[in-house]
Design an enzyme around this catalytic site. Structure first.
Site, PDB file in Angstrom:
ATOM      1  N   ASP A  37      70.601  66.364  91.390  1.00  0.00           N
ATOM      2  CA  ASP A  37      69.440  67.139  91.823  1.00  0.00           C
ATOM      3  C   ASP A  37      69.038  68.149  90.753  1.00  0.00           C
ATOM      4  O   ASP A  37      69.733  69.141  90.544  1.00  0.00           O
ATOM      5  CB  ASP A  37      69.763  67.876  93.127  1.00  0.00           C
ATOM      6  CG  ASP A  37      69.768  66.942  94.318  1.00  0.00           C
ATOM      7  OD1 ASP A  37      68.778  66.209  94.500  1.00  0.00           O
ATOM      8  OD2 ASP A  37      70.764  66.943  95.061  1.00  0.00           O
ATOM      9  N   MET A  39      66.495  70.949  89.465  1.00  0.00           N
ATOM     10  CA  MET A  39      65.550  71.913  90.051  1.00  0.00           C
ATOM     11  C   MET A  39      65.136  72.931  89.006  1.00  0.00           C
ATOM     12  O   MET A  39      65.966  73.391  88.215  1.00  0.00           O
ATOM     13  CB  MET A  39      66.220  72.647  91.207  1.00  0.00           C
ATOM     14  CG  MET A  39      66.734  71.708  92.281  1.00  0.00           C
ATOM     15  SD  MET A  39      67.567  72.641  93.574  1.00  0.00           S
ATOM     16  CE  MET A  39      67.941  71.321  94.723  1.00  0.00           C
ATOM     17  N   HIS A  68      67.237  62.879  90.571  1.00  0.00           N
ATOM     18  CA  HIS A  68      66.133  63.333  91.442  1.00  0.00           C
ATOM     19  C   HIS A  68      65.526  64.573  90.795  1.00  0.00           C
ATOM     20  O   HIS A  68      66.121  65.654  90.836  1.00  0.00           O
ATOM     21  CB  HIS A  68      66.727  63.628  92.830  1.00  0.00           C
ATOM     22  CG  HIS A  68      65.771  64.177  93.823  1.00  0.00           C
ATOM     23  ND1 HIS A  68      66.169  64.737  95.020  1.00  0.00           N
ATOM     24  CD2 HIS A  68      64.405  64.246  93.836  1.00  0.00           C
ATOM     25  CE1 HIS A  68      65.115  65.130  95.698  1.00  0.00           C
ATOM     26  NE2 HIS A  68      64.027  64.860  95.005  1.00  0.00           N
ATOM     27  N   MET A 139      62.451  62.900 101.820  1.00  0.00           N
ATOM     28  CA  MET A 139      63.168  64.178 101.953  1.00  0.00           C
ATOM     29  C   MET A 139      63.214  64.550 103.429  1.00  0.00           C
ATOM     30  O   MET A 139      62.173  64.659 104.091  1.00  0.00           O
ATOM     31  CB  MET A 139      62.452  65.286 101.181  1.00  0.00           C
ATOM     32  CG  MET A 139      62.444  65.118  99.666  1.00  0.00           C
ATOM     33  SD  MET A 139      64.065  64.886  98.909  1.00  0.00           S
ATOM     34  CE  MET A 139      64.920  66.365  99.464  1.00  0.00           C
TER      35      MET A 139
HETATM   36  C1  DX5 Z   1      67.713  69.045  98.283  1.00  0.00           C
HETATM   37  C2  DX5 Z   1      68.409  67.996  97.426  1.00  0.00           C
HETATM   38  C3  DX5 Z   1      69.443  67.241  98.195  1.00  0.00           C
HETATM   39  C4  DX5 Z   1      70.508  68.113  98.775  1.00  0.00           C
HETATM   40  C5  DX5 Z   1      71.388  67.372  99.699  1.00  0.00           C
HETATM   41  O1  DX5 Z   1      66.806  69.721  97.523  1.00  0.00           O
HETATM   42  O2  DX5 Z   1      67.487  67.062  96.914  1.00  0.00           O
HETATM   43  O3  DX5 Z   1      69.965  66.170  97.439  1.00  0.00           O
HETATM   44  O4  DX5 Z   1      71.252  68.775  97.807  1.00  0.00           O
HETATM   45  O5  DX5 Z   1      72.323  68.276 100.212  1.00  0.00           O
HETATM   46  P1  DX5 Z   1      72.798  68.254 101.729  1.00  0.00           P
HETATM   47  O6  DX5 Z   1      73.423  66.910 101.947  1.00  0.00           O
HETATM   48  O7  DX5 Z   1      73.774  69.369 101.777  1.00  0.00           O
HETATM   49  O8  DX5 Z   1      71.587  68.462 102.575  1.00  0.00           O
HETATM   50 ZN    ZN Z   2      68.191  65.036  96.002  1.00  0.00          ZN
END
Ligand code: DX5
Ligand code: ZN
Length: 218
Positions: A37, A39, A68, A139
């Site tokens: 992930d 960000m 992602h 999502m």
């Molecule tokens: C959210 C991310 C997810 C997240 C999943 O922004 O894209 O991949 O980290 O974490 P859990 O399983 O804790 O919701």
């Molecule tokens: Zn993710």
């Protein structure tokens, strides 16, 4: 109808001080893919890590890297994540006006291309992308943080996208991301998901192998 379900632990919930060990541990514990992930503190209200971290952990596992990107603008970073070792790169439909171009660039880098939809984004945004993408991420939380609650209204979207994918006759993975535990995993799979991202429920309490096994269909 039963299809194989991929489990993709998100290293966002790993212990970053021991990231290498954590990646090896979920590999051995049965992860199918490693979900990364990314960000930027702009597209989403949190900052995680960039291509250098992806490159650093790439040698530690042979499992596919499911990257992602929650960043905007995104196009200028696609090459860097490809070179860092991504197998799939997913971009957000909401991250810019040229998602079709981003998908084309990812494909031209020789990778699998995915698109991710925020909870407020309708399935119909995929109408002119399903002929080119390899993966769709629905999502089930607003992206930015692990450990949030699963948004149930998204199950209807998962089911709608499952129908749309089946109508194409193409092989496209339908991944659900956010708030996945044993219960929501079952709901997502019933709605048509064939890949599940899980952060907290894998890296939280207990044994990683048991945590991953609990998410698989009985
Ligand atoms: C959210 C991310 C997810 C997240 C999943 O922004 O894209 O991949 O980290 O974490 P859990 O399983 O804790 O919701
Ligand atoms: Zn993710």
């Amino acid at each position: 109808m039963s299809r194989p379900v991929r489990i993709a632990p998100s290293i966002l919930s790993a212990d970053f001080a021991r990231l290498g060990e954590e990646v090896r541990a979920v590999d051995v514990a049965g992860a199918d893919w490693i979900h990364l992930d990314v960000m930027d503190g702009h597209f989403v209200p949190n900052i995680s890590f960039g291509p250098n971290i992806v490159r650093a952990i790439r040698p530690l596992t042979a499992k596919p890297f499911d990257v992602h990107l929650m960043i905007a603008p995104v196009d200028g970073y696609l090459d860097a994540f490809a070179q860092a070792g991504a197998d799939t790169i997913s971009v957000h439909l909401e991250a810019g006006p040229h998602v079709h171009r981003s998908v084309g660039r990812i494909k031209s880098l020789g990778l699998r291309a995915g698109v991710a939809l925020n909870p407020g984004t309708p399935a119909k945004m995929l109408d002119y992308l399903l002929d080119v993408v390899d993966q769709v991420i629905v999502m089930t939380v607003n992206p930015g943080f692990g450990g949030q609650r699963f948004i149930e209204s998204q199950l209807k979207k998962v089911a709608a996208i499952r129908k749309m994918i089946d109508a194409t006759g193409r092989s496209i993975d339908l991944e659900v991301d956010g708030g996945i535990d044993a219960e929501t995993a079952r709901q997502a799979i019933d709605a048509g998901a064939d890949a599940l991202v899980a952060g907290t429920s894998v890296f939280g309490e207990g044994n990683y192998a048991a945590n991953i096994a609990r998410l698989r269909p009985a």
